[in-house]
Motif scaffolding. Sequence first.
Motif, PDB file in Angstrom:
ATOM      1  N   UNK A  27       4.252   1.073   0.027  1.00  0.00           N
ATOM      2  CA  UNK A  27       5.238   0.990  -1.058  1.00  0.00           C
ATOM      3  C   UNK A  27       5.423  -0.450  -1.503  1.00  0.00           C
ATOM      4  N   UNK A  28       5.398  -1.344  -0.495  1.00  0.00           N
ATOM      5  CA  UNK A  28       5.475  -2.760  -0.838  1.00  0.00           C
ATOM      6  C   UNK A  28       4.294  -3.174  -1.704  1.00  0.00           C
ATOM      7  N   UNK A  29       3.091  -2.774  -1.263  1.00  0.00           N
ATOM      8  CA  UNK A  29       1.930  -3.268  -2.008  1.00  0.00           C
ATOM      9  C   UNK A  29       1.801  -2.575  -3.365  1.00  0.00           C
ATOM     10  N   UNK A  30       2.318  -1.358  -3.484  1.00  0.00           N
ATOM     11  CA  UNK A  30       2.310  -0.692  -4.791  1.00  0.00           C
ATOM     12  C   UNK A  30       3.202  -1.406  -5.799  1.00  0.00           C
ATOM     13  N   UNK A  31       4.433  -1.693  -5.387  1.00  0.00           N
ATOM     14  CA  UNK A  31       5.432  -2.137  -6.363  1.00  0.00           C
ATOM     15  C   UNK A  31       5.847  -3.601  -6.243  1.00  0.00           C
ATOM     16  N   UNK A  32       5.523  -4.238  -5.116  1.00  0.00           N
ATOM     17  CA  UNK A  32       6.093  -5.567  -4.919  1.00  0.00           C
ATOM     18  C   UNK A  32       5.078  -6.621  -4.518  1.00  0.00           C
TER      19      UNK A  32
ATOM     20  N   UNK B 128       0.575  -2.654  -8.288  1.00  0.00           N
ATOM     21  CA  UNK B 128      -0.726  -2.936  -7.694  1.00  0.00           C
ATOM     22  C   UNK B 128      -1.227  -1.617  -7.108  1.00  0.00           C
ATOM     23  N   UNK B 129      -2.206  -1.006  -7.811  1.00  0.00           N
ATOM     24  CA  UNK B 129      -2.593   0.354  -7.423  1.00  0.00           C
ATOM     25  C   UNK B 129      -3.208   0.438  -6.031  1.00  0.00           C
ATOM     26  N   UNK B 130      -3.660  -0.682  -5.447  1.00  0.00           N
ATOM     27  CA  UNK B 130      -4.287  -0.616  -4.129  1.00  0.00           C
ATOM     28  C   UNK B 130      -3.347   0.016  -3.108  1.00  0.00           C
ATOM     29  N   UNK B 131      -2.065  -0.045  -3.381  1.00  0.00           N
ATOM     30  CA  UNK B 131      -1.086   0.588  -2.518  1.00  0.00           C
ATOM     31  C   UNK B 131      -1.325   2.091  -2.362  1.00  0.00           C
ATOM     32  N   UNK B 132      -1.940   2.702  -3.373  1.00  0.00           N
ATOM     33  CA  UNK B 132      -2.228   4.138  -3.286  1.00  0.00           C
ATOM     34  C   UNK B 132      -3.170   4.413  -2.117  1.00  0.00           C
TER      35      UNK B 132
ATOM     36  N   UNK C  49      12.629   4.896   8.385  1.00  0.00           N
ATOM     37  CA  UNK C  49      11.844   3.811   8.982  1.00  0.00           C
ATOM     38  C   UNK C  49      10.808   3.282   7.994  1.00  0.00           C
ATOM     39  N   UNK C  50      10.203   4.194   7.229  1.00  0.00           N
ATOM     40  CA  UNK C  50       9.211   3.757   6.234  1.00  0.00           C
ATOM     41  C   UNK C  50       9.871   2.891   5.166  1.00  0.00           C
ATOM     42  N   UNK C  51      11.033   3.384   4.661  1.00  0.00           N
ATOM     43  CA  UNK C  51      11.735   2.605   3.636  1.00  0.00           C
ATOM     44  C   UNK C  51      12.200   1.265   4.189  1.00  0.00           C
ATOM     45  N   UNK C  52      12.654   1.279   5.450  1.00  0.00           N
ATOM     46  CA  UNK C  52      13.084   0.031   6.074  1.00  0.00           C
ATOM     47  C   UNK C  52      11.905  -0.929   6.163  1.00  0.00           C
ATOM     48  N   UNK C  53      10.738  -0.383   6.530  1.00  0.00           N
ATOM     49  CA  UNK C  53       9.537  -1.210   6.613  1.00  0.00           C
ATOM     50  C   UNK C  53       9.231  -1.873   5.280  1.00  0.00           C
TER      51      UNK C  53
END
Lengths: 266, 330
Positions: free
Chosen positions: A74-79, A114-118, A150-154
Amino acid sequence: MNPISLYLRLVRIAIKARMQYRADFVTGILGVIVMNVVNISLIGILVSRFADLNGWTIWEVVFLYSLWILGHSLFSLFMWHIRTLEDYLVQGTFDQFLLRPASAFVLFIGREVQYLGIADFAIGVSGMVLAYSNLRLTWGPVEWGFLVLAILAGTLIEMTLTLMISSIAFWTGRSRRANSLVMQVNVMVQYYPVDIFGAFFRVLVTSVIPVAFMNYYPALMLLGKVEHIGAWWPLAYASPVVALMMVGLAAGVWQLALRQYSSAGG
Amino acid sequence: MIHVEHLTKDYRRVKRREGLFGNLRTLFSAEYEPLRAVNDLSFDIAEGELVGYIGPNGAGKSTSIKMLCGILVPSSGRIEVNGLVPHKNRMANALQIGAVFGQKTQLWWDVPVIESLRLFRDIYKVPEPVYRQNLEMFNDLLGLHEFRDAPVRQLSLGQRMRADMAAALIHNPHLLFLDEPMIGVDVVVKERLRTFIQQVNRERKVTVILTTHDMVDIEKVCSRIMIIDHGQIVYDGDLERIRERYGTTRTLVIEFEESVPDFDAPHARLVKSEGRRKWFAFNRLETSPSALIAHISARYPVADLAVEEPDIEEIVRTVYRGGGPQEAAR
């Protein structure tokens, strides 16, 4: 426009912009998948050689890896572009975020996807499914709910860390080296259970750079290994709290950074 | 509309350090080089004015514009923009201003122009009828419809400037800051942009501050000119006055009937000689063209002559150099 609908609008535009480069999209996704499969196989070989990694089986390590990469996806997709903050500052494109009657943070954070997050997400889900069935886990609603938290916290922990480190650039003009230093620590946590490291590293990834809360501590709870850390057992449940604390801290740093920017001048 | 009083801006430029922990070390024990970008700047601009804001690179133009936009906080001094202090009411101020920074676009690079405009419509809460009306105006005057569906990266520089200009005005701002909007744009588009700026200023009563290096822009568009250098105003007034004050040098061009040797005339200096033509520079406060012509034609037969006015660019160059009227006459 309220910040949330503004953010969603910005993301929609950023996705449209990304879709202009389709060939890039396919090769990029394939690249990430190949890279991760190679990574996890290497760890698999390592774990199977030693048979035992401080009491962690191979599928538990896969679980750790997958939990980390789900938050990271999620981080790499949007941030992901937070890491390139210094480029916005150097090129002067940051000015335009301050030119609008809207939050500079929302304008910045919604600027790119950043689509690599997919690919990261796909790897994470498959790894999680494999680990879940091989470990014969039987979760109730509490565990599933905690997994989501936990995922969202990560995601939030990685985001706030990156934001704070990248904000160094407001003072020094550069932040790339500091960022890659933290990323290296972060990746160690992704690959190996934290308890195989020495005390210094364990304290580091629990307090200063709290990336152990992205996967190690919540995994103890989710895998029923809480007794691993004895009296420190509350840490296994602490990820969401740590994430919120980090959000507060990062918000403060960001405010300072904006003040620095406007007084020192890009 | 704009009130600026004793405005000063000091930058603290960081001395960078290299090495693995370079940026961490810089963070905790940075050495700074002070740099005064704007130095005790004061001026007032009334509603509806169209001001040319010029000066050499690094004079402090962009810095002062950024302070007017609320992007930068002044080190000292006062700014008021339509009753608001920009850096204290950044968002409220943002609603009443529009800005074009010619060096970089504010539009999304990879999506159609219209997509950016729609987003700005929503960010600024522009009512639909106003938005439509503005688009129509941009179509008429900027030819926006010709490229509104193309992504910005495919636009020519001229189209991009026109698109940026539209984006800056989509929310009907009271004030428009144009920081080198003509940079690298061809003559035809320049003319179009000039007409557009004038029209927006006249019909919508938008106060405009225009930064440019092209003196033709100033001559054709601006009613007032402010020259800034080393962070200070070195001239503020209309074009006529600057001509009177700094532009005292005239050039008399004479074509003789046959080649003549070089010579100097009283109160005039020979600056150029080419075939049968000679150029004499003189100060109009010291001598008149008629006296000069009488003197010269008494010595050699004159076939043709012309008196050249100094162009504004030359005058501005003189002002930049810090030269007063005396120096300009030399």
